[in-house]
Design an enzyme around this catalytic site. Structure first.
Site, short mmCIF file in Angstrom:
data_model
loop_
_atom_site.label_atom_id
_atom_site.label_comp_id
_atom_site.label_asym_id
_atom_site.label_seq_id
_atom_site.Cartn_x
_atom_site.Cartn_y
_atom_site.Cartn_z
N CYS A 31 13.91 9.56 7.95
CA CYS A 31 13.65 9.20 9.35
C CYS A 31 14.91 9.28 10.20
O CYS A 31 14.83 9.49 11.40
CB CYS A 31 12.99 7.83 9.43
N LYS A 70 0.87 -1.19 0.00
CA LYS A 70 0.00 0.00 0.00
C LYS A 70 0.90 1.23 0.00
O LYS A 70 1.48 1.61 1.02
CB LYS A 70 -0.89 -0.03 1.26
N GLU A 97 9.75 15.01 16.10
CA GLU A 97 10.23 14.82 14.74
C GLU A 97 9.58 15.87 13.84
O GLU A 97 8.36 16.01 13.81
CB GLU A 97 9.86 13.42 14.24
P1 ADP Z 1 2.39 10.84 7.21
O1 ADP Z 1 1.51 11.43 8.27
O2 ADP Z 1 3.70 11.50 7.12
O3 ADP Z 1 1.74 10.68 5.87
P2 ADP Z 1 1.84 8.16 7.97
O4 ADP Z 1 2.52 7.32 8.98
O5 ADP Z 1 0.46 8.59 8.28
O6 ADP Z 1 2.78 9.38 7.71
O7 ADP Z 1 1.82 7.45 6.56
C1 ADP Z 1 2.62 6.37 6.18
C2 ADP Z 1 1.76 5.33 5.49
O8 ADP Z 1 0.79 4.87 6.41
C3 ADP Z 1 0.99 5.83 4.28
O9 ADP Z 1 0.98 4.82 3.29
C4 ADP Z 1 -0.39 6.05 4.83
O10 ADP Z 1 -1.40 5.95 3.86
C5 ADP Z 1 -0.50 4.92 5.82
N1 ADP Z 1 -1.49 5.10 6.90
C6 ADP Z 1 -1.91 6.26 7.46
N2 ADP Z 1 -2.81 6.02 8.44
C7 ADP Z 1 -2.97 4.67 8.49
C8 ADP Z 1 -3.74 3.79 9.32
N3 ADP Z 1 -4.56 4.25 10.26
N4 ADP Z 1 -3.62 2.46 9.11
C9 ADP Z 1 -2.78 1.98 8.18
N5 ADP Z 1 -2.03 2.76 7.37
C10 ADP Z 1 -2.12 4.09 7.52
#
Ligand code: ADP
Length: 496
Positions: A298, A189, A399
């Site tokens: 990171c 994903k 961060e």
């Molecule tokens: P950012 O806030 O910098 O986008 P995230 O950790 O939210 O960082 O995003 C990293 C990945 O996690 C992306 O592919 C995002 O779509 C996915 N993501 C965000 N929220 C969720 C969630 N609740 N469950 C699973 N995947 C998620």
């Protein structure tokens, strides 16, 4: 490939809505919905991408399961190795095109996206080598009678990988190589801010000869598609790279079937410069350690601890470097630093700059958005150095994921170890000293997944990468990672 972004269109960007890969088929979302992905340097629409829902995740997991139990299971290790090597060759041949796609979609300078070629192709080939090097062990038990006792290593099954936007090509290779080496299958994903490279990457995987369903790529939003993947009962392991909060949600979502989870999360890495160091080399590394990829790494070494005698000199040198870096569209070959990935990310970073001012840090360079005519439509922030930063300030604790350095003086080794470790994170750490005894001593005391001495942010396929504390658990790269994709089965055969 000869591709000039100023005059050519990228061949993958043909104006048609993109499709995602499920079970070897390129399909739209079942709902028919799409979302936009835009170039962060100028806001241009690059493509419409399927917006997957839970029903699409169901389909992808079913396809991955069918491949795992069907054709892929019948691939012998040397056949998996051969297809991985073909895949690596194809990636190599198409690297320029992939690098341009990363640059267009997430903004990093083309020099940067091209520059990871050796490491990433090397990683794919390294794990191709491991495909034929997996083995269990035999045990000498104390049982009565004749007993043959051994361990077998078996692939965990269907893996869900959820990746971030700050290095899509990087993440694709990191998440795919161990899956293929161990005989697992994958539902990937991508991040909604940079979904294009993973789609092109998957096309090349098919071309390399991977059976349908071994790699599936499902584009969609984190809270919907990502959450459905993390919670899916048909997924055996989730490998996640992203923010801490999302990592915690993924761990909660994984509880239903107790799937395995590995997490590569954020950091607030310390970069420690002792006064016996090569000051020029150390200050340069400290600057690039924060500014590379506009701070969207990171392992960004955002807490720069400098021993007092060389403190002012290092601050001045870092500011000089920050001011001299060329910040511009990633497609310009002379850009050192590209835009931040989104307007939201830029606002976040500028919010931290504001908090630093409020809390009394001293701005030495940068600190602003660059909004001259060339850059106004993009999310450009100047490389920023703050001095007189105190440990409790937000910029020294949280961060930022932007090009913002906090420089802080220190006096003694014990003091700097205590301050460096006083963070909820533990991903990377840098140390500059010519004293070999001190280097060994501090490397063992720092709470961190990696320690780089007289260098920073070094990576190699042979070395593990990952974190401690809120930076996550599990390791990527290196031999250690393979066990995270393998179950150990105990086999007992009484005979004689
Ligand atoms: P950012 O806030 O910098 O986008 P995230 O950790 O939210 O960082 O995003 C990293 C990945 O996690 C992306 O592919 C995002 O779509 C996915 N993501 C965000 N929220 C969720 C969630 N609740 N469950 C699973 N995947 C998620």
């Amino acid at each position: 490939m000869d591709f000039d972004p100023m005059t050519d269109r990228h061949p993958f960007l043909d104006g048609q809505p993109k499709r995602m890969l499920i079970g070897g088929q390129w399909v739209p979302a079942l709902s028919g919905k799409t979302f936009e992905t835009r170039n962060p340097a100028n806001g241009d629409l690059l493509a419409l991408v399927p917006e997957a829902g839970p029903e699409d995740i169901d389909r992808a997991v079913a396809a991955a399961r069918a491949a795992f139990e069907g054709p892929w299971r019948r691939f012998k290790p040397d056949e998996r190795q051969a297809v991985m090597l073909r895949f690596a060759d194809l990636l190599e041949r198409h690297w320029d095109e992939l690098a341009w796609l990363d640059t267009l979609d997430m903004g990093a300078p083309i020099r940067h996206t091209r520059g990871s070629q050796r490491h990433l192709i090397g990683l794919m080939r390294y794990y191709a080598g491991q495909a034929t090097a997996l083995y269990g062990q035999t045990a000498e038990t104390s049982m009565n009678g004749e007993m043959f006792a051994a361990t077998l290593k078996e692939p965990v099954g269907v893996v869900g990988s959820i990746i971030p936007w700050n290095g899509p090509l990087w993440a694709c290779v990191f998440k795919t190589a161990p899956v293929l080496a161990t005989g697992c299958t994958l539902v990937l994903k991508p991040a909604e801010d940079a979904p294009l490279t993973p789609l092109r990457f998957a096309e090349l995987a098919l071309e390399a000869g991977l059976p349908p369903g071994v790699i599936n790529v499902v584009t969609g939003h984190g809270r919907v598609a990502g959450a459905a993947l993390a919670a899916h009962p048909g997924v055996d392991k989730v490998s996640f790279t992203g923010s801490v909060g999302t990592g915690q949600e993924i761990v909660r979502a994984s509880a239903g079937n107790l799937k395995r989870v590995s997490l590569e999360l954020g950091g607030k890495s310390p970069h420690i410069l002792f006064d016996d160091a090569d000051v020029e080399a150390a200050a340069t590394a400290a600057a690039y350690g924060v500014f590379a990829n506009a701070g969207q790494i990171c392992t960004a070494g955002t807490r720069v601890f400098v021993q007092r005698r060389i403190h002012d000199q290092v601050v001045e040198r870092m500011a000089q470097i920050g001011a001299s870096l060329r910040v511009g569209p990633g497609t310009h070959s002379d850009s050192d630093i590209g835009p931040l990935v989104s307007a939201r990310q830029m606002e976040r970073v500028l919010g931290y700059v504001g908090s630093a001012h409020e809390e009394g840090a001293r701005l030495v360079c940068g600190g602003t958005r660059l909004d001259d005519p060339v850059r106004a439509a993009g999310n450009f922030v100047a490389p920023t150095v703050f001095a007189d930063v105190a440990d409790p300030m937000r910029i020294a604790r949280e961060e930022i994921f932007g090009p913002v350095a906090s420089v802080m003086p220190f006096d003694t080794l014990d003091e700097v170890v205590q301050r460096a470790n006083d963070s909820p994170f533990g991903l990377g750490a840098g140390v500059w000293t010519r004293d070999i005894g001190r280097a060994h001593a501090i490397a063992r005391r720092l709470q961190s997944g990696s320690v780089w001495v007289n260098c920073y942010n070094q990576m190699d396929p042979s070395m593990p990468f990952g974190g401690v504390k809120l930076s996550g658990y599990g390791r990527e790269s290196g031999l250690q990672q393979l066990d995270e994709y393998l179950h150990v089965k105990g086999l007992w055969i009484q005979h004689g």
